[in-house]
Scaffold this motif. Structure first.
Motif, PDB file in Angstrom:
ATOM      1  N   ASP A 125      -4.963   3.149   5.044  1.00  0.00           N
ATOM      2  CA  ASP A 125      -4.602   4.203   5.994  1.00  0.00           C
ATOM      3  C   ASP A 125      -4.297   3.613   7.371  1.00  0.00           C
ATOM      4  OD1 ASP A 125      -4.892   6.078   4.037  1.00  0.00           O
ATOM      5  OD2 ASP A 125      -6.882   6.757   4.666  1.00  0.00           O
ATOM      6  N   ALA A 126      -5.025   2.554   7.742  1.00  0.00           N
ATOM      7  CA  ALA A 126      -4.794   1.918   9.041  1.00  0.00           C
ATOM      8  C   ALA A 126      -3.409   1.282   9.097  1.00  0.00           C
ATOM      9  CB  ALA A 126      -5.865   0.866   9.312  1.00  0.00           C
ATOM     10  N   ILE A 185      11.883   4.801   8.409  1.00  0.00           N
ATOM     11  CA  ILE A 185      11.742   3.516   9.103  1.00  0.00           C
ATOM     12  C   ILE A 185      10.323   2.999   8.951  1.00  0.00           C
ATOM     13  CG2 ILE A 185      11.700   2.448  11.396  1.00  0.00           C
ATOM     14  CD1 ILE A 185      14.048   4.328  12.122  1.00  0.00           C
ATOM     15  N   ALA A 186       9.331   3.883   9.108  1.00  0.00           N
ATOM     16  CA  ALA A 186       7.934   3.483   8.947  1.00  0.00           C
ATOM     17  C   ALA A 186       7.667   2.994   7.528  1.00  0.00           C
ATOM     18  CB  ALA A 186       7.015   4.655   9.281  1.00  0.00           C
ATOM     19  N   ARG A 187       8.274   3.650   6.556  1.00  0.00           N
ATOM     20  CA  ARG A 187       8.084   3.261   5.152  1.00  0.00           C
ATOM     21  C   ARG A 187       8.610   1.854   4.899  1.00  0.00           C
ATOM     22  NH1 ARG A 187      10.549   7.481   1.073  1.00  0.00           N
ATOM     23  NH2 ARG A 187      12.477   6.752   2.067  1.00  0.00           N
ATOM     24  N   THR A 188       9.763   1.528   5.486  1.00  0.00           N
ATOM     25  CA  THR A 188      10.317   0.185   5.315  1.00  0.00           C
ATOM     26  C   THR A 188       9.493  -0.857   6.062  1.00  0.00           C
ATOM     27  OG1 THR A 188      12.535   1.065   5.013  1.00  0.00           O
ATOM     28  CG2 THR A 188      12.368  -1.241   5.637  1.00  0.00           C
ATOM     29  N   ALA A 233       2.315   1.403  10.964  1.00  0.00           N
ATOM     30  CA  ALA A 233       3.757   1.470  10.723  1.00  0.00           C
ATOM     31  C   ALA A 233       4.355   2.734  11.343  1.00  0.00           C
ATOM     32  CB  ALA A 233       4.034   1.441   9.219  1.00  0.00           C
ATOM     33  N   ALA A 234       3.627   3.851  11.251  1.00  0.00           N
ATOM     34  CA  ALA A 234       4.119   5.101  11.835  1.00  0.00           C
ATOM     35  C   ALA A 234       4.186   5.005  13.357  1.00  0.00           C
ATOM     36  CB  ALA A 234       3.215   6.261  11.409  1.00  0.00           C
ATOM     37  N   ARG A 235       3.221   4.339  13.969  1.00  0.00           N
ATOM     38  CA  ARG A 235       3.271   4.155  15.425  1.00  0.00           C
ATOM     39  C   ARG A 235       4.478   3.306  15.813  1.00  0.00           C
ATOM     40  NH1 ARG A 235      -1.205   5.617  18.310  1.00  0.00           N
ATOM     41  NH2 ARG A 235      -3.111   6.091  17.132  1.00  0.00           N
ATOM     42  N   ALA A 236       4.733   2.268  15.042  1.00  0.00           N
ATOM     43  CA  ALA A 236       5.869   1.403  15.357  1.00  0.00           C
ATOM     44  C   ALA A 236       7.183   2.166  15.265  1.00  0.00           C
ATOM     45  CB  ALA A 236       5.895   0.211  14.409  1.00  0.00           C
TER      46      ALA A 236
END
Length: 593
Positions: A463-464, A507-510, A469-472
């Motif tokens: 989860d971290a 984008i976060a997923r990649t 990745a979502a923050r980025a």
């Protein structure tokens, strides 16, 4: 018959019908039989149980003869009790054996169905993008669901049906001959015409089955195109709802006709056979009346056997009809299984290494199937590790095709693409996917939670790591503000979110895969100016030590790239830095003005 493509119907040509018929004819029964090879031991047990059951059941008419000819006339109560007990025991034994053999045969059939489904799904998943661009989605779904589903009764019941009916028929005929060979000749005289008639019915049903499966595929296509989110939006905005419903109604109406024809094919002919079989006992009674050599018990037992012979004989003939008509289904499934894989893992793959991310395209050319014009023509690019390459140009110039070649969605028709000097065709596809990450302008989100959409890239991600990745990607704050946070269901194709939100999730997923090479194909095209700047800042941080290929229409997003290449008609028109290209006053300067 019409097949509906999107917008206008498509007529199935005589050539297509002839091809399907020829294909069904060419299906090898040996190949179908090989589907059952892994289950030989179970099938052997089933056959042994069927043989035992058939042999045991043949005792019933002989017990019945003894009851009528001996026990009842002589009033031998002791013998009568034993004969009745024997008849009940035979019934109980055959029933128990039938339950067990049904359980085993159904298990085998379901495992064969499972293997077929998974083999077709796995093989189709290995197909290149070119296959899916020329094939209707509903057609693929129909093959996996309707065609394989239609084969279920054949796959599950055919082997046991043949063994059971054949064994019962042979045992019954033997018992009939033992009782009276003269009456047996009268009973079996109808077999040759029954076989001929059955073959004609089988051919009729095979042709109707092929037409029915085509219509089912068309119906699936209409559902897929008309009831998806995009399809519903299109039909509502175009006012095409009534036409779409009419198209579905016509297809469903044709399906009713085909289903009726399939069920009724040869029914009148088979009905006449039933009448003939039913009339045979009357002939037997007549023959018994003309002969004084037969006892009443023999006649009754023989009549019971003859009636029992009708079921397995018709069962055998019915299995033959089912197998022949199902050849059209097997032909459609084997057609997909026999498709060559255009983009596949190499026979001797290069093992993953400590990737630096040096990307090169060496005189790469590519032509889409059926096109006379190359989409990419002699392109050579060199992107050192950690550098940023920007591809710009008008729509249709070949930029996205180059991105697809880097990710090996297609293989070049000329030249090669290398990473650290290794041709990407020498890498396993999974290894290449771990090295090259792609964010395209057309984002696709699964109908599940945001967390599971992100974890699709890395199932073992914590989860971290997902949050990082979502923050980025500048999407964490928006997700955290939702009532269910990362457990929010995104809806079909992510339509609960705006275009910019979907792209940031993609984008976060990649980024969660942490690829050494990042391909951004219009990845920020749906973002507003402020969000785009935030994502660009995130990319600037994440691009450190990462090779990045950016494709963009907005030149403001690529002006800081190490190299900018202008693509036109599949070729490199000019290249350099932003400043150098503007000063040169060429094509880039025109685009930038």
């Amino acid at each position: 018959m019409e097949r509906g493509g999107k917008g206008r119907p498509h007529t199935v040509s005589a050539a297509e019908k002839a091809a399907e018929k020829a294909q069904a004819k060419d299906v090898s029964l040996r190949r179908i039989g090989r589907l059952f090879t892994p289950h030989r031991s179970q099938l052997t047990i089933v056959v042994a149980m069927i043989v035992a059951s058939s042999i045991v059941s043949m005792a019933s008419p002989f017990l019945l003869r003894e009851v009528i000819d001996v026990a009842l006339p002589e009033q031998n109560l002791r013998l009568l009790v034993w004969l009745v007990v024997g008849m009940v025991g035979v019934a109980a034994a055959t029933s128990a054996l039938g339950v067990v053999q049904t359980w085993i045969s159904t298990t085998v059939g379901q495992r064969v169905m499972h293997r077929l489904r998974t083999d077709v799904f796995r093989h189709l998943h290995r197909q290149s993008i070119a296959f899916f661009t020329r094939t209707r989605t509903g057609e693929v779904q129909s093959r996996i669901t309707n065609d394989i589903g239609g084969m279920q009764s054949v796959v599950t019941n055919t082997a046991t049906g043949i063994a059971s009916n054949l064994t019962t028929a042979v045992a019954t005929i033997v018992a009939m001959l033992a009782l009276s060979w003269q009456l047996s000749l009268v009973s079996l005289v109808v077999l040759p015409p029954a076989v001929v008639l059955t073959r004609k019915v089988a051919r009729m049903r095979r042709e109707i089955t092929a037409k029915r499966q085509r219509e089912l595929a068309d119906l699936n296509v209409t559902i897929e195109e008309g009831l998806s989110i995009s399809g519903v939006q299109l039909s509502k905005t175009m006012g095409a709802g009534t036409a779409l419903v009419d198209r579905f109604t016509r297809s469903s109406t044709r399906l009713i006709d085909l289903e009726l024809r399939s069920e009724l094919a040869g029914r009148w002919r088979m009905a006449w056979m039933s009448v003939i079989f039913a009339a045979i006992p009357a002939v037997i009674y007549l023959g018994a009346g003309l002969s004084n050599a037969l006892t009443i018990g023999t006649v009754v037992a023989f009549t019971a056997l003859q009636s029992g012979l009708f079921r397995p004989l018709m069962g055998l003939l019915g299995v033959g009809v089912s197998i022949t008509s199902s050849l059209a289904l097997f032909a459609r499934i084997f057609e997909y299984l026999d498709l060559p894989v255009d983009v596949d893992d190499p026979e001797h793959p290069v093992e993953p290494w400590n990737v630096e991310g040096h990307l090169r395209l060496e005189n790469v050319s590519f032509r889409y199937p059926g096109s006379d014009t190359p989409a990419v023509d002699g392109v050579t690019l060199d992107v050192p590790p950690g550098h940023t390459l920007a591809l710009v140009g008008e729509t249709g110039s070949g930029k996205s095709t180059i991105a697809a070649l880097i990710a090996r969605l297609y293989d070049p028709t000329g030249g090669r693409v290398t990473i650290d000097g290794v041709d990407i065709r020498d890498l396993r596809l999974d290894d290449l996917a771990a090295i090259v990450g792609v964010v395209s302008q057309e984002t696709y989100l699964l109908h599940t939670t945001i967390r599971e959409n992100l974890r699709y890239a890395r199932p073992d991600a914590s989860d971290a790591e997902i949050e990082r990745a979502a923050r980025a990607a500048q999407i964490h704050d928006h997700i955290a503000a939702l009532p269910e946070g990362y457990d929010t269901v995104v809806g079909s194709r992510g339509h609960r979110f705006s275009g910019g939100e979907k792209q940031r999730i993609a984008i976060a997923r990649t980024l969660l895969r942490d690829p050494r090479i990042l391909v951004l194909d219009e990845a920020t095209s749906a973002l507003d100016t402020d969000t785009e700047r935030a994502v660009q800042r995130a990319f600037a941080t994440l691009a450190a030590g990462r090779t990045t290929v950016t494709i963009a229409h907005r030149l403001s997003t690529v002006r800081d790239a190490d190299e900018i290449v202008v693509i036109g008609h599949g070729r490199i028109e000019e290249s350099g830095t932003h400043t150098a290209l503007v000063d040169a006053g060429g094509r880039y300067a025109t685009l930038a003005s």
